[in-house]
Design an enzyme around this catalytic site. Structure first.
Site, PDB file in Angstrom:
ATOM      1  CG  ASP A   1      12.784  -8.554 -38.397  1.00 38.58           C
ATOM      2  OD1 ASP A   1      11.785  -8.925 -39.046  1.00 38.58           O
ATOM      3  OD2 ASP A   1      12.802  -8.518 -37.152  1.00 38.58           O
TER       4      ASP A   1
ATOM      5  CG  ASP B   1       7.656 -13.506 -32.236  1.00 36.27           C
ATOM      6  OD1 ASP B   1       8.116 -13.999 -31.202  1.00 36.27           O
ATOM      7  OD2 ASP B   1       8.325 -13.329 -33.244  1.00 36.27           O
TER       8      ASP B   1
END
Length: 888
Positions: free
Chosen positions: A70, A481
């Site tokens: 992404d 993350d």
């Protein structure tokens, strides 16, 4: 991967990164007078770390597969090494958004051709439009067509697809589904030009959150997949029947039976759901559709699986479980091309207790699961999972049943069975790419083995980097993350991310310069402390105590001796403490949200910056005083560091294109700054080991110098600069952090927003100083030379090679011209970092102005792609002007 991955790119916008003209992918080097050096670039291995929303196998050639990410570009599978090769490292600074890949297509007619639809955000965060990249050499080099609209590789709905598709019978015809109400687009010249299919009746209407004023969750997700029915065409003529998926819960599937001339809503289709995927088994005549009530990749509470018989128009609900028993949507969807009737799907949005994978061998009539409950909460798994190659995938978790560690996955929107090998399956998760090579054990009652198949695919967003001068750690990284890592060996995956506590995102870190065993990090966590300390060089950690009001990590600074810390967290004022943060007091004289750093010599001196003002504390962070320095950048897109070994020596980088922007230096602790006139823009600054004979540490920066964006090095205190990357190695946005290695001359660590931690090593191992020259054009230098010619990749009809020319003589060159003859009729199709001509088999490669100067003992390198047939023998003789070089 969570939504926090958007934040680094948003910071990029604040830095004014979008000014300037777009770069040419894999083009020749800049025409500026800069010195150059040959660097070898690698990743500090983490293996994965992000969401893999798409996996594409070529349907006509074995072992040819691609993966899209992404925000981190696209990759091609290397069967010989079982690794992935990055394909979009040539994306430059001004078009960083093109590292987001919303769709990818591999040509089954000509497997050398591959296409990528790129663009990261459809809202204002990315000011550039999307593009379709096309390659005739499997992604080794690209040509680009800009689109009149944006694409959203990191937007909601990015796991649906594929939005880009090639006609399997007439491969100059491609279709692209657009978001934002832009409709369906078609190319009839192999992706060179595109036009909207004006007869397509529905542009979609589904948005994740209409109330989102940022435009991120409120964009129409548009046309989400295109599928050809290859049984309705013959080679050389357009395929007649095409199915298209639309983000519209009442009108999700359309069909054309006249090669795209007209379209109709598919009659009898289910409503109330979005069709994430549409996969056609042409041999059995079934179109399978995976439905969810949401667009994903995080959300989805209900889902169904349907089968459409293309010959009769019959719809059959083949969902593996009753609708009332779903708490997730379906998305990952694949069929076994070797065994028609075998179909698999995923419960992509099942976060707890785990994802689920379903398999049917009778076209969806009956199903089995990857795992079942025996007696709740106990599970029986049809698989074993081995994460020994990426042990951090356990996340150091010790969950209670029915959860297990490691998980089978989450956000499992991509799932593909190898069309040539029924035993191989790959699927993407929010953190890695898993696979198996004994899948059919599922059907015989055995257990199939799941392992990470992700080596070479690096997809972390990097917020901060630090390389200590001593201790077992070579590098500390602060990542989005997955927290971050302590690397003791850059070539090995660390056993675990930072734990105790485990931040979702680490926003900053520091070590004590004269006591590198003391390390501090800060970050984001849904519940728990936001600061952690280590007293053993980052091997083990313990949590600190948050002052009142802290909502996020912010930035942190460790005193040079580790005796105290200054922390600027999100949510409250700048704080200071002695010891390890058991109690904190608010600093005075400095605004909340300031960036903080420590002097690397004086343990009581700390620095801060906020909104154009520089702040200094000489009492351990208790009080700060605003410096009288003027002319600094007015915004907050600034990074600064103090030089180790010299009190009060501070370098500051940052700014924006509509104001002050560049690199500043202070030798009086920030009381005054001098702007470097030879640096137009700079966004990071870092220090590394000094060059041989140099009295000042080496500087590194991600900057624009001499009109060129790149990674630069200076060994003479910024008087001159060497560009050390090249146009094939740009990695989009590199403005997060940079640091040299204090123990290895020339080594630099570069942050990226989706390609992980990149590090480079120089060929100039002697540490010779940089110079700002490169002006000569003498094509006949004197002295000995050595050439290494390495084929780095080869495929049917094409190859990629790297060439390194080393000056093994005693005198510097001010220009060079290297020639050789191909033995087998090879042809160069594209060459970078030099100019070239080819006449028949004879090749001549000449320097550019920026890499003309090659010091004695130094090297210069260039790369190229070419074509071959029959054989691809390496050249055995090279000429530098009129003399012959040794072959290394």
């Amino acid at each position: 991967m969570r939504r926090t991955r958007i934040l680094t790119a948003v910071l990029a916008l604040a830095a004014g990164l979008l000014a300037g003209s777009p770069p040419v992918l894999a083009a020749s080097g800049p025409k500026v007078a800069l010195a150059a050096d040959t660097y070898t670039w690698k990743n500090a291995r983490i293996d994965g770390g992000g969401f893999v929303p798409g996996i594409v196998f070529n349907r006509s050639e074995k072992n040819l597969a691609y993966a899209r990410t992404d925000i981190g570009g696209a990759y091609r599978w290397q069967e010989a090494t079982k690794t992935w090769t990055p394909l979009l490292d040539s994306v430059g600074w001004d078009q960083w958004g093109h590292t987001g890949v919303v769709s990818l297509a591999s040509d089954s007619v000509d497997p050398n051709k591959v296409y990528a639809a790129v663009g990261t955000y459809t809202n204002s965060w990315d000011a550039t439009n999307g593009a379709v990249l096309r390659s005739a050499d499997r992604g080794a080099s690209w040509q680009k067509t800009d689109l009149p609209f944006k694409l959203g590789g990191n937007m909601p709905g990015r796991g649906m697809g594929e939005r880009l598709a090639i006609d399997p019978h007439k491969d100059n015809v491609l279709y692209l589904g657009a978001p934002s109400g832009k409709g369906l687009w078609r190319s009839t010249d192999s992706g060179v030009t595109w036009s909207q299919v004006t007869g397509f009746p529905n542009v979609g209407n589904y948005v994740q959150d209409p109330s989102d004023t940022s435009g991120y969750a409120s964009d129409n997700q548009g046309i989400v997949w295109v599928t050809f029915d290859e049984s309705t065409g013959t080679a050389g003529t357009p395929t007649k029947t095409i199915y298209v998926g639309v983000a519209d819960k009442d009108n999700a599937v359309y069909r054309s039976t006249d090669a795209g001339a007209s379209w109709t809503r598919l009659a009898g289709q289910p409503t109330g759901y979005l069709a994430h995927k549409g996969v056609l088994d042409a041999k059995n005549g079934y179109l399978y559709l995976a439905y969810s009530d949401k667009g994903g990749p995080y959300d989805g509470g209900k889902g169904r699986l349907w089968r459409y018989a293309t010959a009769t128009g019959t719809w059959t609900d083949i969902s593996p479980v009753a609708e009332a028993d779903t708490s997730y949507g379906f998305s990952g969807l694949t069929v076994d091309r070797q065994h028609p009737g075998t179909v698999m799907t995923t419960a992509y949005s099942s976060w707890w207790p785990d994802t689920q994978i379903f398999r049917s061998t009778d076209s969806g009539g009956t199903w089995t699961k990857a795992w079942d409950y025996t007696s709740y909460p106990n599970r029986s798994n049809r698989y074993t999972i081995d994460v020994s190659s990426s042990p951090w995938l356990t996340f150091n978790a010790n969950p209670s049943p029915p959860e297990q560690s490691p998980k089978l996955g989450w956000m499992t929107e991509s799932l593909e069975i190898d069309p040539f090998n029924s035993d191989r399956m790959m699927y993407g998760t929010g953190a890695t790419l898993y696979g198996t090579e004994n899948l059919t054990r599922w059907d015989s009652g055995g257990q199939f083995t799941v392992k990470p198949m992700v080596q070479g695919l690096e997809e972390t967003a990097v917020n901060d980097l630090a390389s200590p001068p001593s201790g077992g750690a070579q590098l500390f990284s602060a990542l989005g993350d997955i927290g971050g890592f302590r690397h003791t060996d850059l070539a090995k995956v660390p056993s675990m991310m930072f734990t105790s506590p485990t931040f979702t995102t680490t926003t900053g870190l520091d070590f004590a310069e004269t006591n590198p065993n003391t390390v501090v990090r800060v970050g984001d966590l849904d519940s728990g402390p936001h600061i952690a300390f280590s007293t053993d060089n980052g091997a083990n950690w313990f949590a600190g105590t948050d002052p009142s009001g802290v909502s996020g990590g912010g930035t942190v600074a460790a005193a040079s001796d580790g005796s105290r810390f200054v922390w600027s967290p999100a949510g409250t004022a700048v704080q200071y403490t002695t010891g390890f943060g058991t109690s904190w007091a608010a600093s005075s004289g400095i605004p909340a949200g300031a960036t903080v750093e420590a002097d690397r010599v004086d343990a009581k001196t700390f620095y801060g910056f906020k909104s154009g003002k520089f702040y200094v504390s000489s009492d351990g962070g208790a009080t700060f005083t605003a410096s009288s320095a003027t002319g600094l950048p007015g915004g907050d897109s600034v990074r600064f560091k103090a030089l180790p070994g010299a009190k009060g020596d501070v370098w500051l980088a940052g700014g924006a294109s509509d104001g002050a922007y560049g690199l500043w230096h202070s030798t009086d602790g920030g009381a005054s700054f001098t702007k470097l006139s030879n640096v137009e823009q700079a966004d990071t600054i870092g220090f590394g080991k000094a060059a041989t004979g140099a009295s000042y540490q080496t500087l590194y920066t991600s900057a624009k110098i001499g009109g060129v964006r790149g990674i630069f090095r200076s060994t003479d205190k910024g008087a001159s600069w060497t560009r050390i990357n090249d146009d094939a190695h740009q990695w989009g946005w590199t403005g997060g952090a940079i640091t040299g290695d204090p123990r290895v001359y020339g080594r630099v660590y570069v942050s990226t927003n989706g390609r992980g931690v990149i590090y480079g090593d120089t060929s100039d191992t002697g540490g010779g100083g940089d110079n700002g020259g490169g002006g000569g054009t003498d094509p006949t230098p004197t002295g000995a030379c050595t050439v290494t010619y390495k084929i780095t990749n080869q495929w049917s009809g094409g190859f990629q090679a790297d060439v390194r020319l080393t000056n093994t003589g005693s005198s510097a060159w001010s220009g060079w011209s290297l020639g050789w003859t191909f033995a087998d009729g090879q042809k160069i199709t594209q060459l970078w970092n030099a100019d070239h001509t080819q006449s028949g088999a004879a090749v001549t490669v000449k320097n550019l102005s920026w890499n003309a100067a090659v010091a004695a003992g130094s090297s210069v390198g260039f790369g190229f792609t070419g074509s071959w047939s029959g054989a691809n023998t390496k050249p055995t003789s090279f000429r530098l002007g009129d003399q012959t070089c040794a072959v290394g």
